[in-house]
Design an enzyme around this catalytic site. Structure first.
Site, mmCIF file in Angstrom:
data_model
loop_
_atom_site.group_PDB
_atom_site.id
_atom_site.type_symbol
_atom_site.label_atom_id
_atom_site.label_comp_id
_atom_site.label_asym_id
_atom_site.label_seq_id
_atom_site.Cartn_x
_atom_site.Cartn_y
_atom_site.Cartn_z
ATOM 1 C CG ASP A 85 -1.796 1.216 1.324
ATOM 2 O OD1 ASP A 85 -2.371 1.615 0.294
ATOM 3 O OD2 ASP A 85 -1.919 1.802 2.411
ATOM 4 C CB SER A 86 0.174 4.827 -0.454
ATOM 5 O OG SER A 86 -0.908 4.907 0.457
ATOM 6 C CB CYS B 235 -3.154 0.766 -2.476
ATOM 7 S SG CYS B 235 -3.242 2.535 -2.811
#
Ligand code: DGL
Length: 272
Positions: free
Chosen positions: A12-13, A75
């Site tokens: 994910d970010s 994400c």
């Protein structure tokens, strides 16, 4: 060559994908898990698609070189931007998250559904397709929530600023009659208690974590040997500052864990 002990790679970010990782751990209790938070570059929501794509490909390459047996794009923003490029470039199974618009359309009684996500996710053709496919006869309110990811990345789950942002995003959809709220960003489940407090008990709040974990399990069963260890591991990596991220990841994972930087694990192929 992937072994039964090869990890499932999840990225994910930042810390949002931990909401997906939790569901994966529950669904696949014996697998080794490798989580990457691209904290140096969070949030993705305001970034150019070319940048998000480049990061997604670099992280996927890192996971591939770490021998991951599958990759989970935890994400929504990275999914809408980069899923085609990821699937075109890697042969290992890739599971992606998408907002739970289909189940929301099935459960709404008022016929009004709010979809909370980043602006980039909501403006994507993938979300337009989901709305077209499942939005017949219902009102889908696409509500961008700028600032929420930043608050969660700062660990500010219950601060006054987070509360004010949530109220400003939820009041319009609640007053329009929304009885179902889709959390279309993997960070937002960490704000579910705060969202529930504003929206009340009669509202249904949906995220995609369990659906992703079930899909991953199906794919692992079909294509890869399951891991049957009684002692599965979780490895947490960040592209940012490990010490700065460790407290927040431990809090969200509800366990004291150690976070390392990507460079500490595989020097030389560090995405940056
Ligand atoms: N967790 C990401 C998502 O699901 C957050 C995106 C961001 O970093 O802006 O979209």
């Amino acid at each position: 060559m992937q072994q039964p002990t090869s990890p499932i790679g999840v990225f994910d970010s930042g810390v949002g994908g931990l909401s997906i990782l939790k569901a994966i751990r529950k669904q696949l209790p014996n697998e080794n898990l490798l989580y990457i938070a691209d904290s140096a570059n969070a949030p993705y929501g305001d970034r150019e698609p070319a940048f998000i794509s480049k990061r997604a490909l670099e992280i996927a390459d890192f996971l591939y070189q770490a021998n991951a047996k599958a990759i989970v794009v935890a994400c929504n923003t990275a999914t809408v931007v980069a899923i085609d490029a990821l699937r075109a470039n890697f042969t290992i199974p890739i599971v992606a998250v998408e907002p739970a618009i289909k189940p929301a359309a099935a459960v709404t009684r008022s016929g009004v559904v709010a979809v909370l996500a980043t602006s980039r996710t909501l403006a994507s053709s993938s979300v337009a397709r989901l709305c077209e496919r499942h939005g017949d006869g219902i009102k889908l309110m696409l509500q961008p929530c700028p600032g929420l990811v930043e608050q969660i990345e700062r660990g500010q789950l219950a601060s006054m600023q987070t509360q004010a942002l949530l109220e400003s995003y939820l009041h319009p959809v609640l007053s329009a009659g929304a009885d179902t709220i889709v959390l279309g960003c993997t960070h937002y489940p960490f704000l579910e208690p705060q969202i529930r407090a504003i929206a009340g008990n009669s509202v249904t709040i949906l995220d995609s974590a369990e659906a992703v974990a079930r899909q991953l399990q199906r794919i692992i069963n079909q294509t890869n040997p399951n891991h049957t260890s009684n002692n599965p591991t979780e490895l947490f990596l960040t592209s940012g500052n490990a010490e700065a991220t460790q407290g927040l990841i431990s809090k969200l994972w509800e366990n004291n864990i150690k976070v390392q930087t990507i460079a500490q694990i595989l020097p030389g192929i560090t995405p940056d």
